[in-house]
Design a protein around this motif. Structure first.
Motif, mmCIF file in Angstrom:
data_model
loop_
_atom_site.group_PDB
_atom_site.id
_atom_site.type_symbol
_atom_site.label_atom_id
_atom_site.label_comp_id
_atom_site.label_asym_id
_atom_site.label_seq_id
_atom_site.Cartn_x
_atom_site.Cartn_y
_atom_site.Cartn_z
ATOM 1 N N ALA A 39 -20.112 -36.178 -19.021
ATOM 2 C CA ALA A 39 -20.774 -35.108 -18.263
ATOM 3 C C ALA A 39 -20.314 -35.020 -16.811
ATOM 4 N N GLY A 40 -19.604 -36.046 -16.321
ATOM 5 C CA GLY A 40 -19.240 -36.062 -14.898
ATOM 6 C C GLY A 40 -18.447 -34.842 -14.474
ATOM 7 N N ARG A 41 -17.414 -34.513 -15.221
ATOM 8 C CA ARG A 41 -16.569 -33.360 -14.867
ATOM 9 C C ARG A 41 -17.325 -32.035 -15.017
ATOM 10 N N PRO A 42 -18.038 -31.797 -16.128
ATOM 11 C CA PRO A 42 -18.821 -30.556 -16.230
ATOM 12 C C PRO A 42 -19.859 -30.401 -15.108
ATOM 13 N N ILE A 43 -20.456 -31.505 -14.665
ATOM 14 C CA ILE A 43 -21.410 -31.401 -13.546
ATOM 15 C C ILE A 43 -20.672 -30.946 -12.286
ATOM 16 N N ALA A 44 -19.510 -31.559 -12.037
ATOM 17 C CA ALA A 44 -18.722 -31.164 -10.857
ATOM 18 C C ALA A 44 -18.353 -29.685 -10.936
ATOM 19 N N ASP A 45 -17.986 -29.204 -12.128
ATOM 20 C CA ASP A 45 -17.639 -27.786 -12.298
ATOM 21 C C ASP A 45 -18.851 -26.892 -12.041
ATOM 22 N N ALA A 46 -20.032 -27.335 -12.492
ATOM 23 C CA ALA A 46 -21.247 -26.542 -12.279
ATOM 24 C C ALA A 46 -21.571 -26.452 -10.788
ATOM 25 N N VAL A 47 -21.407 -27.566 -10.075
ATOM 26 C CA VAL A 47 -21.660 -27.586 -8.630
ATOM 27 C C VAL A 47 -20.727 -26.591 -7.937
ATOM 28 N N THR A 48 -19.465 -26.586 -8.360
ATOM 29 C CA THR A 48 -18.483 -25.670 -7.779
ATOM 30 C C THR A 48 -18.854 -24.215 -8.088
ATOM 31 N N ALA A 49 -19.260 -23.967 -9.326
ATOM 32 C CA ALA A 49 -19.622 -22.603 -9.727
ATOM 33 C C ALA A 49 -20.834 -22.090 -8.938
ATOM 34 N N LEU A 50 -21.672 -23.005 -8.456
ATOM 35 C CA LEU A 50 -22.844 -22.601 -7.670
ATOM 36 C C LEU A 50 -22.500 -22.437 -6.185
ATOM 37 N N GLY A 51 -21.200 -22.570 -5.847
ATOM 38 C CA GLY A 51 -20.767 -22.293 -4.477
ATOM 39 C C GLY A 51 -20.734 -23.511 -3.571
ATOM 40 N N HIS A 52 -20.788 -24.702 -4.158
ATOM 41 C CA HIS A 52 -20.731 -25.931 -3.372
ATOM 42 C C HIS A 52 -19.490 -26.714 -3.779
#
Ligand SMILES: [Zn+2]
Ligand SMILES: [Zn+2]
Length: 244
Positions: A39-52
């Motif tokens: 889940a580490g990479r998908p979480i990082a991608d989600a954070v990026t998609a939220l503008g962070h």
């Protein structure tokens, strides 16, 4: 993975198995739990998609040591530099020093336990580079002052995190929403169900409006009354299975 906005400052990250929450303060983020292995990479991608950026996530607070909650913590910490925190009693298992104790399953929980184990990616998880140990009463620097509550029962080192300024409570697996109909139920696959119910009664006294569970949909209003009714459940369940 699904990313669901619950409140302007709060997102639910839902994995095929397990879930995590992302809390946003001005300029920094906090992750509550980290999903299963991978889940580490998908979480990082989600954070990026939220503008962070992943570096904006300052900390990962783990509610307990089970693999569907800590599996992605070491992976995400390696990507982000975030501090990882867990209760001191669950810390040795999060660090991978030894396997944690198996739940003391009731007869009716055994097929559930087997199914949960089958669904998880093979382990063990990548341990976090370092781990900060928590105790009851600690206050963490997010959400206007996040209170750590030691709520044993599901595991010995289970914690809840309460944000009094926002009325938001993270329960971990001490409470779950049943997969069948979303009804909140006391957590299953526990070390000690009687202790878990006592912990739920403690949570009910906090006056939380919002309760975010380890599995299933959160309660977005009137959470304290829901918790009070769950805390009155019998020590021997007849109830609905939820998930690990
Ligand atoms: Zn779980
Ligand atoms: Zn659990």
């Amino acid at each position: 993975m699904d990313v669901i906005e619950l409140l302007p400052r709060l997102h639910l990250l839902r994995f095929p198995v397990g879930q995590a929450y992302l809390w946003r303060d001005d300029g920094e983020l906090t992750l509550i739990d980290a999903g299963p292995i991978g889940a580490g990479r998908p979480i990082a991608d989600a954070v990026t998609a939220l503008g962070h950026t992943p570096r904006d996530v300052r900390r990962v607070v783990l509610t307990h040591f089970h693999e569907d909650h800590v599996g992605g913590a070491g992976e995400f910490a390696a990507l982000s530099g975030a501090e990882v925190l867990a209760h001191r009693l669950d810390a040795p298992f999060v660090r991978g020093e030894r396997p944690g104790p198996e739940p003391r399953t009731e007869e009716w929980e055994r097929p559930l336990h087997a199914a949960a184990l089958r669904q998880l990616p093979p382990g063990p998880p990548l341990p976090p580079p370092s781990l900060t140990e928590l105790s009851d009463g600690d206050v963490l620097g997010f959400g206007g002052g996040a209170r750590v509550l030691h709520i044993p029962g599901h595991t010995d080192g289970s914690i809840a995190v309460f944000l009094p300024a926002h009325g938001v409570l993270f329960t971990g697996d001490t409470v779950a929403a049943a997969p069948a109909d979303g009804t909140p139920v006391p957590g299953v696959l526990n070390l000690d169900r009687a202790l878990l119910l006592a912990s739920i009664r403690r949570l009910a006294e906090l006056g939380a409006e919002v309760a975010c569970f380890g599995h299933g949909d959160p309660v977005l209003s009137g959470a304290s009354a829901v918790l009070r009714s769950l805390g009155a459940a019998p020590d021997q369940p007849t109830g609905t299975p939820a998930s690990r």
